[in-house]
Write an enzyme that holds these catalytic residues in place. Structure first.
Site, PDB file in Angstrom:
ATOM      1  N   ASP A  29     -12.214   0.217  -4.734  1.00  0.00           N
ATOM      2  CA  ASP A  29     -10.713   0.913  -4.865  1.00  0.00           C
ATOM      3  C   ASP A  29     -10.429   1.748  -3.885  1.00  0.00           C
ATOM      4  OD1 ASP A  29      -9.094   1.126  -7.818  1.00  0.00           O
ATOM      5  OD2 ASP A  29      -8.633   2.682  -6.213  1.00  0.00           O
ATOM      6  N   ILE A  30      -9.163   1.953  -3.351  1.00  0.00           N
ATOM      7  CA  ILE A  30      -8.848   2.324  -2.236  1.00  0.00           C
ATOM      8  C   ILE A  30      -8.739   3.973  -2.669  1.00  0.00           C
ATOM      9  CG2 ILE A  30      -6.220   2.480  -2.682  1.00  0.00           C
ATOM     10  CD1 ILE A  30      -5.702   1.678   0.116  1.00  0.00           C
ATOM     11  N   ASN A  85      -6.782  -1.804 -17.767  1.00  0.00           N
ATOM     12  CA  ASN A  85      -5.578  -1.096 -18.453  1.00  0.00           C
ATOM     13  C   ASN A  85      -4.721  -2.262 -18.481  1.00  0.00           C
ATOM     14  OD1 ASN A  85      -6.263   1.522 -17.939  1.00  0.00           O
ATOM     15  ND2 ASN A  85      -5.941   1.492 -15.824  1.00  0.00           N
ATOM     16  N   GLY A  91      -1.140   1.907 -18.972  1.00  0.00           N
ATOM     17  CA  GLY A  91      -1.267   2.705 -17.613  1.00  0.00           C
ATOM     18  C   GLY A  91      -1.546   1.904 -16.385  1.00  0.00           C
ATOM     19  N   GLN A  92      -1.192   0.429 -16.585  1.00  0.00           N
ATOM     20  CA  GLN A  92      -1.314  -0.383 -15.475  1.00  0.00           C
ATOM     21  C   GLN A  92      -0.256  -0.331 -14.340  1.00  0.00           C
ATOM     22  OE1 GLN A  92      -1.346  -4.554 -16.717  1.00  0.00           O
ATOM     23  NE2 GLN A  92      -1.928  -5.364 -14.741  1.00  0.00           N
ATOM     24  N   HIS A  98      -7.134  -6.822 -13.669  1.00  0.00           N
ATOM     25  CA  HIS A  98      -8.425  -6.236 -12.881  1.00  0.00           C
ATOM     26  C   HIS A  98      -9.283  -5.528 -13.980  1.00  0.00           C
ATOM     27  CE1 HIS A  98      -4.995  -3.484 -12.213  1.00  0.00           C
ATOM     28  NE2 HIS A  98      -5.907  -2.467 -12.237  1.00  0.00           N
ATOM     29  N   LEU A  99     -10.497  -5.500 -13.727  1.00  0.00           N
ATOM     30  CA  LEU A  99     -11.235  -4.504 -14.025  1.00  0.00           C
ATOM     31  C   LEU A  99     -11.831  -3.487 -13.325  1.00  0.00           C
ATOM     32  CD1 LEU A  99     -11.828  -7.307 -15.806  1.00  0.00           C
ATOM     33  CD2 LEU A  99     -14.198  -6.723 -16.110  1.00  0.00           C
ATOM     34  N   HIS A 100     -11.732  -2.204 -13.732  1.00  0.00           N
ATOM     35  CA  HIS A 100     -12.244  -1.044 -12.898  1.00  0.00           C
ATOM     36  C   HIS A 100     -13.579  -0.904 -13.518  1.00  0.00           C
ATOM     37  CE1 HIS A 100      -8.383   0.940 -11.937  1.00  0.00           C
ATOM     38  NE2 HIS A 100      -7.872   0.066 -13.019  1.00  0.00           N
TER      39      HIS A 100
HETATM   40  P1  5GP Z   1      -4.562   0.104 -12.540  1.00  0.00           P
HETATM   41  O1  5GP Z   1      -3.623   1.604 -12.453  1.00  0.00           O
HETATM   42  O2  5GP Z   1      -3.359  -1.032 -12.442  1.00  0.00           O
HETATM   43  O3  5GP Z   1      -5.231   0.019 -13.686  1.00  0.00           O
HETATM   44  O4  5GP Z   1      -5.314   0.261 -11.223  1.00  0.00           O
HETATM   45  C1  5GP Z   1      -4.910  -0.310 -10.011  1.00  0.00           C
HETATM   46  C2  5GP Z   1      -5.831   0.411  -9.108  1.00  0.00           C
HETATM   47  O5  5GP Z   1      -5.566  -0.369  -7.802  1.00  0.00           O
HETATM   48  C3  5GP Z   1      -5.713   1.894  -8.764  1.00  0.00           C
HETATM   49  O6  5GP Z   1      -7.124   2.434  -9.126  1.00  0.00           O
HETATM   50  C4  5GP Z   1      -5.628   1.875  -7.230  1.00  0.00           C
HETATM   51  O7  5GP Z   1      -6.324   3.012  -6.596  1.00  0.00           O
HETATM   52  C5  5GP Z   1      -5.951   0.602  -6.899  1.00  0.00           C
HETATM   53  N1  5GP Z   1      -5.267   0.212  -5.702  1.00  0.00           N
HETATM   54  C6  5GP Z   1      -3.833   0.152  -5.469  1.00  0.00           C
HETATM   55  N2  5GP Z   1      -3.592  -0.550  -4.370  1.00  0.00           N
HETATM   56  C7  5GP Z   1      -4.564  -0.796  -3.585  1.00  0.00           C
HETATM   57  C8  5GP Z   1      -4.956  -1.476  -2.455  1.00  0.00           C
HETATM   58  O8  5GP Z   1      -3.999  -1.756  -1.690  1.00  0.00           O
HETATM   59  N3  5GP Z   1      -6.267  -1.510  -1.941  1.00  0.00           N
HETATM   60  C9  5GP Z   1      -7.407  -1.314  -2.775  1.00  0.00           C
HETATM   61  N4  5GP Z   1      -8.515  -1.485  -2.405  1.00  0.00           N
HETATM   62  N5  5GP Z   1      -7.022  -0.677  -4.166  1.00  0.00           N
HETATM   63  C10 5GP Z   1      -5.794  -0.514  -4.633  1.00  0.00           C
END
Ligand code: 5GP
Ligand code: ZN
Length: 112
Positions: A29-30, A85, A91-92, A98-100
């Protein structure tokens, strides 16, 4: 297709690869919320868990297996958290399923 995670899976946007196979890609994750924070995605564009259908059942199981396999390799022996999410209330923020996988510190509950 302007989906950022499709581009990451295709290698068009750089990412730190952690795992890959025919159906699945995992990368760092970035903006990590834990010492280990990895995203596991299907290569197929699926908007969210809200949109999955019957033919995704095996893939969904595989994504969970990949998460557990990565956790083993990252030696998260003390435990970890997997979060998915879904949609606005979930909160997506990125509209590609995606899975965290998060670990490396005690995770608090509820997440907020
Ligand atoms: P969500 O809030 O949709 O469940 O999670 C999205 C996740 O994607 C966030 O934790 C965010 O930091 C990550 N993310 C968003 N853009 C990028 C990207 O360009 N590269 C990477 N590696 N992670 C990203
Ligand atoms: Zn996508």
């Amino acid at each position: 297709m302007s989906c950022i995670f499709c581009k990451i899976a295709a290698g068009e946007i750089p990412s730190k690869a952690i795992y890959q196979d025919d159906s699945t890609y995992a990368f760092a994750d970035i903006s990590p919320k834990a010492p280990v924070h990895i995203l596991i995605i299907p290569r197929e564009h699926i908007t969210s868990l809200i949109e999955v259908s019957d033919h995704h059942r095996d893939l969904l199981g595989h994504l969970m297996w990949v998460a557990a396999e990565i956790a083993r390799k990252q030696q998260l022996n003390n435990g970890y958290r997997i979060v998915v999410n879904a949609g606005e209330d979930g909160g997506q923020t990125v509209e590609h399923l995606h899975l965290h996988l998060m670990g490396g510190r005690p995770m608090t509950w509820p997440p907020g």
